[in-house]
Design an enzyme around this catalytic site. Sequence first.
Site, PDB file in Angstrom:
ATOM      1  N   GLY A 198     -12.415  -0.084   5.418  1.00 32.67           N
ATOM      2  CA  GLY A 198     -11.387  -1.111   5.328  1.00 32.67           C
ATOM      3  C   GLY A 198     -10.165  -0.751   6.153  1.00 32.67           C
ATOM      4  N   SER A 209     -16.380   6.738   4.691  1.00 30.64           N
ATOM      5  CA  SER A 209     -16.348   7.037   6.131  1.00 30.64           C
ATOM      6  C   SER A 209     -16.306   8.538   6.364  1.00 30.64           C
ATOM      7  CB  SER A 209     -15.126   6.378   6.772  1.00 30.64           C
ATOM      8  OG  SER A 209     -15.157   4.977   6.590  1.00 30.64           O
ATOM      9  N   GLY A 257      24.046   8.081   8.839  1.00 29.67           N
ATOM     10  CA  GLY A 257      23.472   9.360   8.439  1.00 29.67           C
ATOM     11  C   GLY A 257      24.466  10.487   8.368  1.00 29.67           C
ATOM     12  N   ASP A 283      -5.735   1.774  -1.227  1.00 28.22           N
ATOM     13  CA  ASP A 283      -5.883   2.056  -2.657  1.00 28.22           C
ATOM     14  C   ASP A 283      -5.307   3.409  -3.065  1.00 28.22           C
ATOM     15  OD1 ASP A 283      -7.226  -0.333  -3.000  1.00 28.22           O
ATOM     16  OD2 ASP A 283      -9.202   0.563  -2.743  1.00 28.22           O
TER      17      ASP A 283
END
Length: 780
Positions: A27, A123, A587, A168
């Site tokens: 995905g 994968s 910053g 996920d």
Amino acid sequence: MERPSSSPPPAPLPGKQRRIGIMTSGGDAPGMNGAVRAVVRMSIFMGCEAYAIYEGYEGLVQGGSLIKLMHWDDVRGYLSEGGTLIGTARCKAFMERPGRLQGAKHMVMAGIDALVICGGDGSLTGADKFRKEWPGLLDELVAKKELTAEQKRTYQHLNIVGLVGSIDNDMSSTDATIGCYSSLARICEAIDCIDATAESHQRAFVIEVMGRHCGWLALMAGVSTSADFIFIPEKPPSENWEAEMCSIIRRHREMGKRKTIVIVAEGAHDLALRKVTPTRVKDLLSNDLKLDTRITTLGHVQRGGRPCAYDRMLSTLQGVEAVRAVLNATPDTPSPVICVIENKIVRKPLLKAVEDTLEVAKAIEAKDFSRAMHLRDAEFAEYHNAYTTTTATGHHPEKRLPKDQQLRIGIIHVGAPAGGMNAATRAAVAYCLTRGHTPVALHNGFPGLCRHHDDQPVGSVREMSWLDVQGWVSRGGSEIGCNRALPSDDMPKTAWCFEKYRIKALFIVGGFEAFTAVSELRKARSEYSAFKIPIALLPATISNNVPGTEYSIGSDTCLNALVDYCDAIKQSASASRRRCFVVETQGGKSGYIATIAGLSIGATAVYTPEEGINIKMLARDIEHLRASFAKDRGQAKAGKLILRNEHASDTYTTEVIANMIKEEAHGRFESRHAIPGHVQQGGTPSPMDRCRAIRLAVRCIEFLEGSATSSKHTDSSDVVVIGIKGASVVFGPMETVEKHETNWKDRRPKDESWLELKTIVDTLSGRPKPEDCCESCGRR
């Protein structure tokens, strides 16, 4: 340039140089393109060749034009794009040995001897299996006379490195996967919008989110939006969950809450593994509680869109580390997967990570839910505990402390506003109420405490209820007000107010001013007994310049705002083709924001206070711009950005640098300057800032209640700053942090962990090194 599979394989590269393939599989996830860009450019920088394997494993099986030699400019503009620009596909052929045989042949014919795969557990499992079979596959190809024995000897070893791309966040051994925080941002944005209509109509909404085997998205969305109830696969609700959910929601309504949000992971089930559907939840809310209830299934909107700043940074750093892992590998090196633990990029054994991930599903199937939670990282369980403690207030009487251990805990914001301050305050208040403490908000900082504590009708010292802080989790700024002034402005009055309002512990949220305030209170203990109480500081500042931590609440929200701004600016620069923008960042005297934003947008150069700016540096960068634009042949996305911290130089201001570039361009390209200003401070807090604020706030209150019962307050061990350092959450004693870790002059830590990332920014932008350029003119 493509090499046809019929051509003989190229000769190996000299020394340790490799031909490295990069593939995205499974995905798609936001941030995958950042990983591809990093692998390609880092490979080229290290003297290697980089190949993109298009369409995932299908590209290996098909070969030919799907395996492409990549050049530096081929990945220009990749960072800001969602999905994967080199494609992904489910490949059944690769699951069978003949498919893997073809993949091995095509890799050898292209001369590829290392493979970086960005995908999920399936994968990565396939990749490691491919590596194990590699010698046998080559033997078979030689036997079939599709390869020669010499070719087999040349390419007898294959190294695999895994990057986890998954919305996920379902891989064990890592705190975050590429894409998960972008997906969480989509969910939170949707729920924030739903909140408004839910409150208007006093409705209930059941939200279904992705997560077939992992509840991370549902859990973190629940934490980030203060949902009333969540359903996740790893931790099903109790046996009588229907009554429990209705009881909690009924109590929330009785306390005055006008809306109800329930989040259901698509893989949610009960203790008996019976599926919990949004329709089942809706029927309960409608029939049992008589609430007007709607279902919203977010679907694939969670997967799409541009990556957030964190996913760009994570994918870039992991891509760089993947190339280093390839170059460090030997034939016997186990395949690693690149992970992140808190703020640290680490390598873990790929097979072990996959095995642990699969064990979660097995534990759930065996109804061993405690093991399933244990197999997730410790952070997962901690967030779940923080969620239940801060949401189900009053529903767990067993968590309430005895009367003599209950405290009046002051909560104060000091310094400038930062995203996540309100989320931290809400968590602190809810946790206090669950434990029996009295949370007392000290409005408008120390001046508010001293000057307006007894104002009528409402003073600045106010006890907080659960309803008071509902809805705060998604609000930016500071709901109780913040102020930069310090207690030393009126130390006697501050001590008097602490005694008058019986403050027995103090929770301070803020930046370097808050750090200074805690330091002053600690030092004043010898004179004022009112300050001999536990004090915890939660760093919250966009500058991320508080000593004792590598991460401050609010910095991620700032980065997202700045990256969005820079994306729009870069689009303008690219539309004009030959234009460079110099963008000024906030910053303070820390270059963190400029550097991480530069990493996330692919800045040409970043100027920071730590490094400063000089004329030779500017000459090199202008010459680099000249050379870059001279090579431009009308390619898309050719705009350039330079980031300059507001305090990088007193002389070379943002406008001055832009004008210098314009003058030296001699009409061959243009230069503009842009200052986003306080846009960087405002807006809705990012999910990361919300989640970390809640988690760390709960930790701080736990520390305060523990110190109040165990400490005699005779030393400074109960005055601390909470921080994330490397792979750990730590409480740093203020006295130690002040003495050994603080650069008081420049208002930042002495050792800034992110400084090494500046080199990666320069490397991936192609910025020339000083030693490679002429000292007088800046040319290479």
